[in-house]
Write a protein that holds these residues in place. Structure first.
Motif, mmCIF file in Angstrom:
data_model
loop_
_atom_site.group_PDB
_atom_site.id
_atom_site.type_symbol
_atom_site.label_atom_id
_atom_site.label_comp_id
_atom_site.label_asym_id
_atom_site.label_seq_id
_atom_site.Cartn_x
_atom_site.Cartn_y
_atom_site.Cartn_z
ATOM 1 N N ALA A 34 1.342 9.826 19.385
ATOM 2 C CA ALA A 34 2.305 9.949 18.290
ATOM 3 C C ALA A 34 1.584 10.040 16.945
ATOM 4 O O ALA A 34 0.650 9.286 16.674
ATOM 5 C CB ALA A 34 3.263 8.772 18.286
ATOM 6 N N ALA A 35 2.046 10.946 16.099
ATOM 7 C CA ALA A 35 1.514 11.086 14.747
ATOM 8 C C ALA A 35 2.317 10.279 13.738
ATOM 9 O O ALA A 35 1.839 9.983 12.641
ATOM 10 C CB ALA A 35 1.509 12.560 14.334
ATOM 11 N N VAL A 36 3.552 9.913 14.120
ATOM 12 C CA VAL A 36 4.464 9.180 13.241
ATOM 13 C C VAL A 36 5.245 8.180 14.087
ATOM 14 O O VAL A 36 5.664 8.496 15.203
ATOM 15 C CB VAL A 36 5.466 10.129 12.543
ATOM 16 N N ILE A 37 5.450 6.976 13.543
ATOM 17 C CA ILE A 37 6.348 6.013 14.184
ATOM 18 C C ILE A 37 7.309 5.484 13.136
ATOM 19 O O ILE A 37 6.905 5.170 12.008
ATOM 20 C CB ILE A 37 5.583 4.864 14.879
ATOM 21 N N VAL A 38 8.588 5.411 13.488
ATOM 22 C CA VAL A 38 9.610 4.891 12.586
ATOM 23 C C VAL A 38 10.272 3.675 13.219
ATOM 24 O O VAL A 38 10.529 3.640 14.426
ATOM 25 C CB VAL A 38 10.664 5.967 12.233
ATOM 26 N N PHE A 39 10.528 2.672 12.388
ATOM 27 C CA PHE A 39 11.160 1.426 12.816
ATOM 28 C C PHE A 39 12.570 1.320 12.239
ATOM 29 O O PHE A 39 12.930 2.057 11.311
ATOM 30 C CB PHE A 39 10.317 0.231 12.358
ATOM 31 N N PRO A 40 13.387 0.397 12.742
ATOM 32 C CA PRO A 40 14.754 0.240 12.231
ATOM 33 C C PRO A 40 14.794 -0.242 10.782
ATOM 34 O O PRO A 40 13.794 -0.696 10.211
ATOM 35 C CB PRO A 40 15.363 -0.802 13.181
ATOM 36 N N GLU A 41 15.975 -0.177 10.212
ATOM 37 C CA GLU A 41 16.208 -0.597 8.831
ATOM 38 C C GLU A 41 15.814 -2.066 8.644
ATOM 39 O O GLU A 41 16.193 -2.936 9.427
ATOM 40 C CB GLU A 41 17.688 -0.399 8.503
ATOM 41 N N LEU A 42 15.028 -2.328 7.594
ATOM 42 C CA LEU A 42 14.576 -3.686 7.252
ATOM 43 C C LEU A 42 13.924 -4.387 8.444
ATOM 44 O O LEU A 42 14.078 -5.591 8.656
ATOM 45 C CB LEU A 42 15.737 -4.522 6.696
ATOM 46 N N SER A 43 13.151 -3.643 9.191
ATOM 47 C CA SER A 43 12.579 -4.148 10.442
ATOM 48 C C SER A 43 11.615 -5.313 10.262
ATOM 49 O O SER A 43 11.451 -6.124 11.171
ATOM 50 C CB SER A 43 11.858 -3.011 11.176
ATOM 51 N N LEU A 44 10.977 -5.423 9.112
ATOM 52 C CA LEU A 44 9.976 -6.473 8.912
ATOM 53 C C LEU A 44 10.589 -7.833 8.572
ATOM 54 O O LEU A 44 9.904 -8.858 8.644
ATOM 55 C CB LEU A 44 8.975 -6.063 7.837
ATOM 56 N N THR A 45 11.863 -7.841 8.216
ATOM 57 C CA THR A 45 12.562 -9.109 7.936
ATOM 58 C C THR A 45 13.796 -9.275 8.799
ATOM 59 O O THR A 45 14.380 -10.360 8.845
ATOM 60 C CB THR A 45 13.021 -9.168 6.465
ATOM 61 N N GLY A 46 14.206 -8.216 9.475
ATOM 62 C CA GLY A 46 15.521 -8.143 10.074
ATOM 63 C C GLY A 46 16.520 -7.693 9.025
ATOM 64 O O GLY A 46 16.307 -7.855 7.812
ATOM 65 N N TYR A 47 17.615 -7.065 9.493
ATOM 66 C CA TYR A 47 18.664 -6.657 8.555
ATOM 67 C C TYR A 47 19.477 -7.900 8.206
ATOM 68 O O TYR A 47 20.427 -8.260 8.904
ATOM 69 C CB TYR A 47 19.554 -5.567 9.152
ATOM 70 N N GLU A 48 19.061 -8.567 7.127
ATOM 71 C CA GLU A 48 19.641 -9.848 6.725
ATOM 72 C C GLU A 48 19.796 -9.854 5.209
ATOM 73 O O GLU A 48 18.972 -10.419 4.475
ATOM 74 C CB GLU A 48 18.744 -11.005 7.172
ATOM 75 N N PRO A 49 20.844 -9.226 4.676
ATOM 76 C CA PRO A 49 21.002 -9.119 3.225
ATOM 77 C C PRO A 49 20.958 -10.444 2.485
ATOM 78 O O PRO A 49 20.424 -10.526 1.368
ATOM 79 C CB PRO A 49 22.371 -8.442 3.072
ATOM 80 N N SER A 50 21.493 -11.507 3.086
ATOM 81 C CA SER A 50 21.584 -12.787 2.378
ATOM 82 C C SER A 50 20.225 -13.407 2.087
ATOM 83 O O SER A 50 20.108 -14.263 1.204
ATOM 84 C CB SER A 50 22.455 -13.764 3.162
ATOM 85 N N ILE A 51 19.180 -13.012 2.823
ATOM 86 C CA ILE A 51 17.848 -13.565 2.561
ATOM 87 C C ILE A 51 16.908 -12.521 1.965
ATOM 88 O O ILE A 51 15.716 -12.766 1.816
ATOM 89 C CB ILE A 51 17.215 -14.152 3.835
ATOM 90 N N ALA A 52 17.444 -11.367 1.625
ATOM 91 C CA ALA A 52 16.592 -10.257 1.182
ATOM 92 C C ALA A 52 15.795 -10.613 -0.071
ATOM 93 O O ALA A 52 14.618 -10.256 -0.186
ATOM 94 C CB ALA A 52 17.437 -9.014 0.939
ATOM 95 N N ARG A 53 16.417 -11.321 -1.008
ATOM 96 C CA ARG A 53 15.699 -11.640 -2.245
ATOM 97 C C ARG A 53 14.502 -12.546 -1.975
ATOM 98 O O ARG A 53 13.417 -12.338 -2.507
ATOM 99 C CB ARG A 53 16.653 -12.294 -3.258
#
Length: 246
Positions: A34-53
């Protein structure tokens, strides 16, 4: 060219653990060319808006150094997901690690109303150059608007790289919309979704690839972690079990 969508369940707010899981996926993707790999939205923290800040990290953060090092060593472009701090607020970001090049980031331009209390919209319109292809990033909600993909096409994109965090309903809507994007605009579409708990919903996988005529080439199931390898030259996609550690 080969591109890989990683379907992962992220650990809430645990960037260090999520980086380790990303590294295993990157290694696995590179090993199959593979030359490119894509991960899900906010993959490094999880999709967790309440803790995003609290979880947000700048693009230059040393916590992200292992991802750049893997990109450099393996010769693979990595598109991950991370809340990014800006002077105006937190953005839903896609850090992009390119071998032996400065880090870049794309930020979600159109936010869902549920995201407005937590995030600030981005304005970046850059494309990712990989071999002979020009790749346009897209993040979840905005990718459901044909105008977003049409703008990418006008700027010369031939691949639409979509990073999402979708429920079963959202996956169904995406699987109806993305083939239309492919057919009408002549774009190859690769979508990476997460699985498991995210915010107040359960993400429902279904990561998939469509060719430029809108034909579904491959799709992961709604529950399991895994990877989808898209070969743009052969016009095929194959499913791989995930070797990443828990």
């Amino acid at each position: 060219m080969k591109l890989c969508a990683a379907q992962l369940g992220s650990l809430k707010g645990d960037v260090a653990a999520n980086v380790r899981r990303h590294l295993a996926c990157i290694e696995q993707a590179a090993n199959v060319g593979a030359a490119v790999i894509v991960f899900p939205e906010l993959s490094l923290t999880g999709y967790e808006p309440s803790i995003a800040r609290q979880a947000a990290l700048p693009l230059c953060s040393p916590h992200l150094d292992p991802l750049q090092a893997a990109s450099d060593r393996l010769g693979i472009i990595v598109a991950a997901g991370l809340p990014l701090p800006t002077p105006n607020g937190i953005q839903i970001g896609m850090p992009i690690f390119t071998p032996s090049a400065p880090r870049q980031a794309y930020a979600k331009q159109r936010l869902h109303e549920d995201e407005l209390p937590y995030f600030y919209a981005g304005a970046s319109t850059s494309l990712i150059q990989a071999a002979q292809h020009r790749i346009a990033p897209a993040i979840c909600y905005e990718s459901m608007f044909m105008a977003h993909a049409a703008s990418a096409k006008e700027r010369g994109a031939d691949i639409y790289l979509v990073s999402v965090a979708k429920t079963a309903k959202g996956v169904g809507e995406g699987h109806a919309h993305y083939p239309q994007v492919a057919r009408e605009l002549g774009l190859i579409v690769l979508m990476a979704n997460c699985v498991g708990p995210a915010d107040h919903f359960v993400a429902a996988g279904g990561s998939a690839a469509w060719d430029s005529e809108g034909r579904l080439l491959g799709c992961l199931d709604p529950h399991s972690e895994g990877m989808l390898l898209l070969d743009t030259e052969a016009g095929t996609a194959s499913i791989m079990p995930l070797d990443a550690p828990a």
